[in-house]
Design an enzyme around this catalytic site. Structure first.
Site, PDB file in Angstrom:
ATOM      1  N   CYS A  99       4.954  -6.644  -0.221  1.00 34.27           N
ATOM      2  CA  CYS A  99       3.523  -6.657  -0.540  1.00 34.27           C
ATOM      3  C   CYS A  99       2.618  -6.578   0.697  1.00 34.27           C
ATOM      4  O   CYS A  99       2.507  -5.508   1.282  1.00 34.27           O
ATOM      5  CB  CYS A  99       3.207  -7.866  -1.415  1.00 34.27           C
ATOM      6  SG  CYS A  99       1.682  -7.656  -2.354  1.00 34.27           S
ATOM      7  N   HIS A 203       7.540  -9.439  -5.644  1.00 33.92           N
ATOM      8  CA  HIS A 203       7.820 -10.818  -5.256  1.00 33.92           C
ATOM      9  C   HIS A 203       8.818 -11.373  -6.254  1.00 33.92           C
ATOM     10  O   HIS A 203       9.355 -10.642  -7.081  1.00 33.92           O
ATOM     11  CB  HIS A 203       6.549 -11.673  -5.351  1.00 33.92           C
ATOM     12  CG  HIS A 203       5.413 -11.208  -4.514  1.00 33.92           C
ATOM     13  ND1 HIS A 203       5.326 -11.478  -3.178  1.00 33.92           N
ATOM     14  CD2 HIS A 203       4.290 -10.510  -4.820  1.00 33.92           C
ATOM     15  CE1 HIS A 203       4.194 -10.976  -2.699  1.00 33.92           C
ATOM     16  NE2 HIS A 203       3.556 -10.371  -3.678  1.00 33.92           N
TER      17      HIS A 203
HETATM   18  N1  GLN Z   1      -3.657  -8.827   0.118  1.00 32.05           N
HETATM   19  C1  GLN Z   1      -2.876  -7.866  -0.528  1.00 32.05           C
HETATM   20  C2  GLN Z   1      -3.412  -7.363  -1.848  1.00 32.05           C
HETATM   21  O1  GLN Z   1      -4.015  -8.124  -2.612  1.00 32.05           O
HETATM   22  C3  GLN Z   1      -1.455  -8.370  -0.617  1.00 32.05           C
HETATM   23  C4  GLN Z   1      -1.165  -9.339  -1.745  1.00 32.05           C
HETATM   24  C5  GLN Z   1       0.220  -9.925  -1.718  1.00 32.05           C
HETATM   25  O2  GLN Z   1       0.941  -9.865  -0.704  1.00 32.05           O
HETATM   26  N2  GLN Z   1       0.621 -10.509  -2.820  1.00 32.05           N
HETATM   27  O3  GLN Z   1      -3.263  -6.203  -2.127  1.00 32.05           O
END
Ligand code: GLN
Length: 262
Positions: A99, A203
């Protein structure tokens, strides 16, 4: 093969970048090595840590975070750009970036507040977060992997991101979405592969329900450490596989991209 050899896993920014169970990937990688009799050392690398620690790695992992943490990490990570590029492009080190970490490895990330966070340019992609103008991409995701050695394997996880990632070449996606959003909720691509480095939005942690992906990373880590191909002895993954099939079975057919299922 020298049994005293230790497999070195470098874990980037565990204190800032590890969300929705991402740290579980480290537990899974470690356990799957220990169960097979290998020695493992996990080195945590965070703000200000020396690059020597990274140089010794056989495998690199970095999890996700929200924009605020990404802004904090960004400057420190850029100091590691040349080394990470060398490790990934030339040493072909296996890596897993989830992510926010995945977004960092691209060309840039335009955050929800319109700030452009430069990426490391290792993956040829960019990410745009439309902020309040669009919904976050949240939910359980299944995707069919399409990389050498793992064709047709289904990976499963949980995604929660505002950023939409677009690959310069869609053929570099690691998987095709069966259900969920993946890279951007539009083109059915999920994640990316470059050399032996993988980026993914999943995740959960991703490797808990995708043990074959864990072993794919580990076999490359062993190769890097021992300098030769080492066979991984099989582990009993029936529970993980059954869990994944059961969860996939609960999704109504109308919500599945049958293209991703063949
Ligand atoms: N900040 C990023 C987004 O919202 C990554 C989010 C995350 O790693 N869950 O796209």
């Amino acid at each position: 093969m020298n049994n005293d050899t230790t497999i070195n896993i470098a874990w980037l920014y565990p204190d800032l970048m590890s969300t929705y169970g991402d740290r579980g990937n480290i537990i899974i990688l470690t356990k799957r090595l220990v169960w097979r009799g290998f020695k493992v050392k996990v080195t945590e690398i965070s703000l200000g840590s020396t690059n020597n620690l990274l140089q010794k790695a056989d495998l690199i992992f970095m999890g996700g975070a929200q924009d605020q943490q990404q802004e904090i990490v960004s400057k420190d990570l850029r100091k590691r750009q040349t080394l990470l590029k060398e490790l990934i492009d030339h040493q072909r080190l296996p890596c897993l970036f989830i992510c926010g970490a995945y977004q960092f490895m691209g060309n840039y990330y335009l955050s929800a507040n319109g700030q452009e966070i430069p990426g490391l340019g290792i993956f040829d992609l960019y990410t745009i977060n439309p902020g309040q103008k669009a919904k976050r991409l949240i939910g359980n995701t299944f995707a069919r992997i399409n990389i050498p050695g793992l064709q047709n394997e289904i990976m499963a996880g949980f995604e929660n991101h505002g950023g939409r990632t677009f690959l310069s070449n869609k053929e570099t996606a690691i998987a095709k979405v069966i259900t969920g959003y993946g890279n951007n909720g539009q083109d059915n691509t999920e994640g990316v592969i470059h050399q032996r480095a993988i980026g993914s939005y999943l995740h959960g942690p991703i490797l808990a329900k995708s043990p074959k992906l864990a072993d794919w990373l580990l076999s490359h880590a062993l190769h890097h450490s021992f300098g030769e191909k080492i066979e991984l002895s099989p582990l009993d993954d029936r529970l993980e596989e059954r869990t994944k099939q059961q969860l996939l079975g609960q999704i109504p057919t109308g919500q599945k991209n049958t293209d991703g299922l063949d």
